[in-house]
Design a protein around this motif. Sequence first.
Motif, PDB file in Angstrom:
ATOM      1  N   VAL A 160       0.834  -1.204   0.000  1.00  0.00           N
ATOM      2  CA  VAL A 160       0.000   0.000   0.000  1.00  0.00           C
ATOM      3  C   VAL A 160       0.868   1.253   0.000  1.00  0.00           C
ATOM      4  O   VAL A 160       0.599   2.229  -0.724  1.00  0.00           O
ATOM      5  CB  VAL A 160      -0.949  -0.015   1.213  1.00  0.00           C
ATOM      6  N   THR A 161       1.945   1.247   0.800  1.00  0.00           N
ATOM      7  CA  THR A 161       2.841   2.404   0.853  1.00  0.00           C
ATOM      8  C   THR A 161       3.465   2.685  -0.503  1.00  0.00           C
ATOM      9  O   THR A 161       3.518   3.833  -0.967  1.00  0.00           O
ATOM     10  CB  THR A 161       3.948   2.168   1.898  1.00  0.00           C
ATOM     11  N   LEU A 162       3.957   1.638  -1.165  1.00  0.00           N
ATOM     12  CA  LEU A 162       4.585   1.815  -2.473  1.00  0.00           C
ATOM     13  C   LEU A 162       3.575   2.279  -3.516  1.00  0.00           C
ATOM     14  O   LEU A 162       3.892   3.096  -4.383  1.00  0.00           O
ATOM     15  CB  LEU A 162       5.251   0.506  -2.917  1.00  0.00           C
ATOM     16  N   MET A 163       2.349   1.751  -3.447  1.00  0.00           N
ATOM     17  CA  MET A 163       1.333   2.154  -4.419  1.00  0.00           C
ATOM     18  C   MET A 163       0.915   3.609  -4.217  1.00  0.00           C
ATOM     19  O   MET A 163       0.696   4.348  -5.180  1.00  0.00           O
ATOM     20  CB  MET A 163       0.117   1.228  -4.322  1.00  0.00           C
ATOM     21  N   LEU A 164       0.807   4.031  -2.970  1.00  0.00           N
ATOM     22  CA  LEU A 164       0.433   5.415  -2.699  1.00  0.00           C
ATOM     23  C   LEU A 164       1.528   6.384  -3.124  1.00  0.00           C
ATOM     24  O   LEU A 164       1.244   7.493  -3.583  1.00  0.00           O
ATOM     25  CB  LEU A 164       0.124   5.596  -1.207  1.00  0.00           C
ATOM     26  N   SER A 165       2.785   5.958  -2.987  1.00  0.00           N
ATOM     27  CA  SER A 165       3.896   6.854  -3.319  1.00  0.00           C
ATOM     28  C   SER A 165       4.247   6.840  -4.798  1.00  0.00           C
ATOM     29  O   SER A 165       4.805   7.805  -5.315  1.00  0.00           O
ATOM     30  CB  SER A 165       5.137   6.473  -2.495  1.00  0.00           C
ATOM     31  N   SER A 166       3.918   5.742  -5.508  1.00  0.00           N
ATOM     32  CA  SER A 166       4.311   5.623  -6.907  1.00  0.00           C
ATOM     33  C   SER A 166       3.205   5.942  -7.896  1.00  0.00           C
ATOM     34  O   SER A 166       3.471   6.116  -9.084  1.00  0.00           O
ATOM     35  CB  SER A 166       4.848   4.201  -7.182  1.00  0.00           C
ATOM     36  N   GLY A 167       1.936   5.970  -7.438  1.00  0.00           N
ATOM     37  CA  GLY A 167       0.832   6.316  -8.323  1.00  0.00           C
ATOM     38  C   GLY A 167       0.594   5.290  -9.412  1.00  0.00           C
ATOM     39  O   GLY A 167       0.636   4.085  -9.171  1.00  0.00           O
ATOM     40  N   GLU A 168       0.347   5.776 -10.642  1.00  0.00           N
ATOM     41  CA  GLU A 168       0.014   4.890 -11.753  1.00  0.00           C
ATOM     42  C   GLU A 168       1.143   3.936 -12.103  1.00  0.00           C
ATOM     43  O   GLU A 168       0.907   2.877 -12.680  1.00  0.00           O
ATOM     44  CB  GLU A 168      -0.365   5.721 -12.978  1.00  0.00           C
ATOM     45  N   THR A 170      -4.480  -9.004   1.701  1.00  0.00           N
ATOM     46  CA  THR A 170      -4.015  -7.949   0.798  1.00  0.00           C
ATOM     47  C   THR A 170      -5.157  -7.359  -0.020  1.00  0.00           C
ATOM     48  O   THR A 170      -5.269  -6.128  -0.145  1.00  0.00           O
ATOM     49  CB  THR A 170      -2.937  -8.499  -0.156  1.00  0.00           C
ATOM     50  N   ILE A 171      -5.998  -8.200  -0.601  1.00  0.00           N
ATOM     51  CA  ILE A 171      -7.064  -7.692  -1.470  1.00  0.00           C
ATOM     52  C   ILE A 171      -8.032  -6.775  -0.713  1.00  0.00           C
ATOM     53  O   ILE A 171      -8.367  -5.683  -1.201  1.00  0.00           O
ATOM     54  CB  ILE A 171      -7.818  -8.854  -2.148  1.00  0.00           C
ATOM     55  N   PRO A 172      -8.519  -7.147   0.493  1.00  0.00           N
ATOM     56  CA  PRO A 172      -9.362  -6.189   1.229  1.00  0.00           C
ATOM     57  C   PRO A 172      -8.638  -4.881   1.537  1.00  0.00           C
ATOM     58  O   PRO A 172      -9.247  -3.794   1.447  1.00  0.00           O
ATOM     59  CB  PRO A 172      -9.712  -6.952   2.518  1.00  0.00           C
ATOM     60  N   ALA A 173      -7.351  -4.966   1.912  1.00  0.00           N
ATOM     61  CA  ALA A 173      -6.601  -3.746   2.208  1.00  0.00           C
ATOM     62  C   ALA A 173      -6.439  -2.874   0.968  1.00  0.00           C
ATOM     63  O   ALA A 173      -6.574  -1.644   1.033  1.00  0.00           O
ATOM     64  CB  ALA A 173      -5.232  -4.101   2.779  1.00  0.00           C
ATOM     65  N   ILE A 174      -6.175  -3.508  -0.172  1.00  0.00           N
ATOM     66  CA  ILE A 174      -6.032  -2.763  -1.413  1.00  0.00           C
ATOM     67  C   ILE A 174      -7.371  -2.138  -1.816  1.00  0.00           C
ATOM     68  O   ILE A 174      -7.430  -1.024  -2.345  1.00  0.00           O
ATOM     69  CB  ILE A 174      -5.514  -3.684  -2.535  1.00  0.00           C
ATOM     70  N   ALA A 175      -8.468  -2.867  -1.564  1.00  0.00           N
ATOM     71  CA  ALA A 175      -9.789  -2.331  -1.890  1.00  0.00           C
ATOM     72  C   ALA A 175     -10.056  -1.049  -1.107  1.00  0.00           C
ATOM     73  O   ALA A 175     -10.606  -0.076  -1.639  1.00  0.00           O
ATOM     74  CB  ALA A 175     -10.865  -3.371  -1.601  1.00  0.00           C
ATOM     75  N   VAL A 176      -9.676  -1.032   0.168  1.00  0.00           N
ATOM     76  CA  VAL A 176      -9.855   0.173   0.977  1.00  0.00           C
ATOM     77  C   VAL A 176      -8.905   1.271   0.518  1.00  0.00           C
ATOM     78  O   VAL A 176      -9.287   2.439   0.374  1.00  0.00           O
ATOM     79  CB  VAL A 176      -9.625  -0.151   2.473  1.00  0.00           C
ATOM     80  N   TRP A 212      -7.801   6.106  -2.088  1.00  0.00           N
ATOM     81  CA  TRP A 212      -6.789   7.166  -2.165  1.00  0.00           C
ATOM     82  C   TRP A 212      -5.783   6.946  -3.289  1.00  0.00           C
ATOM     83  O   TRP A 212      -5.022   7.834  -3.611  1.00  0.00           O
ATOM     84  CB  TRP A 212      -6.037   7.250  -0.836  1.00  0.00           C
ATOM     85  N   ILE A 213      -5.764   5.739  -3.872  1.00  0.00           N
ATOM     86  CA  ILE A 213      -4.790   5.445  -4.931  1.00  0.00           C
ATOM     87  C   ILE A 213      -5.295   5.993  -6.258  1.00  0.00           C
ATOM     88  O   ILE A 213      -6.425   5.719  -6.662  1.00  0.00           O
ATOM     89  CB  ILE A 213      -4.553   3.917  -5.048  1.00  0.00           C
ATOM     90  N   GLU A 214      -4.467   6.763  -6.914  1.00  0.00           N
ATOM     91  CA  GLU A 214      -4.834   7.325  -8.208  1.00  0.00           C
ATOM     92  C   GLU A 214      -4.536   6.328  -9.318  1.00  0.00           C
ATOM     93  O   GLU A 214      -3.560   5.589  -9.256  1.00  0.00           O
ATOM     94  CB  GLU A 214      -4.066   8.631  -8.464  1.00  0.00           C
ATOM     95  N   GLY A 215      -5.359   6.331 -10.346  1.00  0.00           N
ATOM     96  CA  GLY A 215      -5.122   5.459 -11.481  1.00  0.00           C
ATOM     97  C   GLY A 215      -5.781   4.106 -11.314  1.00  0.00           C
ATOM     98  O   GLY A 215      -6.356   3.782 -10.271  1.00  0.00           O
TER      99      GLY A 215
END
Length: 367
Positions: free
Chosen positions: A81-89, A302-308, A312-315
């Motif tokens: 989640v941290t990497l996805m929020l910081s790296s975007g698309e 992981t999937i429930p956490a990613i769904a939440v 905030w995740i763009e793209g």
Amino acid sequence: MVRFCTRYWSVIVPLLAAVLLALSWGHELGPVMVTLVTAALVGAVLSAVHHAETVAHRVGEPFGSLILAVAVTIIEVGLIVTLMLSSGEKAASLARDTVFAAVMITCNGIFGLSLLVGAARRRIAVFNSEGTGAALATVATLATLTLVLPTFTTSEPGPVFSASQLIFAAVASLVLYVVFVMVQTVRHPGDFLPVEGSAEGDIEIDAVADHEEPPTGRQALLSLGLLLVALVGVVGLAKLDTPSIESGIAAAGLPQSAVGVVIALLVLLPETIAAVRAARRDRVQISLNLALGSAMASIGLTIPAIAVASIWIEGPLMLGLGATQMVLLALTVVVGVLTVVPGRATLLQGCVHLVLFAGFVFLAVSP
């Protein structure tokens, strides 16, 4: 001093890793710091295994193998989640790549290595087919619902879920995982305990570890705390190493999906070492519990956490597997069923799973 460090290394190393993580967080690492971070990462992995085994010895099975799987996966989710929020698309497919890599590593790498080590010791590795089969069926269902179906759904273009589909997949994953944990720990714990004896009865079993006095409650609590510190160190230091990993992968001309493979390999090192140690002690069932439990937790949490986090995740959030990955997953499930049903395995089954794992790694770097 040397004797003191040798005796208390499992306490010193996690604390040093945490201190190094705190000092390095948010800073660009030079060659010297990258070397120190890598060394601390290896030490944190080894100490995590040590403390996980201590806690497992205290609480007994099947709770022991569940502790390490859940602890590692929760922190793995935080890293993704941290990497996805910081790296975007740029990280749109990171969750898919990491989760799929975790499934292949656990269901082929750790699974095959455990069978190989167990069969090499006693010629035949024995385990409980009921519990292992139930775990494999749950992993196959979770993987299909969350990683295969997005490729074929039509509500959204590309291998992605619509919002409602993602919510359904998240809820279904969490429900399946919670029900499995309840069955493993409350309803049918006997299905996940080691099987005693084998066809090779003339081979002596090294069961010294099983007769050691369990640690006291105070020791177990201390190990639990240090386990969490070590796991935070493992994932945090792995995140610090990620830029170096990404630049190295780019310089080598490898696909971006290889980043997820490397992250999964780093995070799953403690479980791999713990599984091999259990197999060497003729506790193959514990090794398989770790492997399949980690795969299940990796998807189910992981999937429930990613769904939440997708709020905030763009793209786009790409979850659907490609054709090559689906073939590897299908072959893994079929081979896994054929391995699990008899309740016993030889070197051949271990080698088959390891070859599948090698094929996954090769195709990840050379698609």
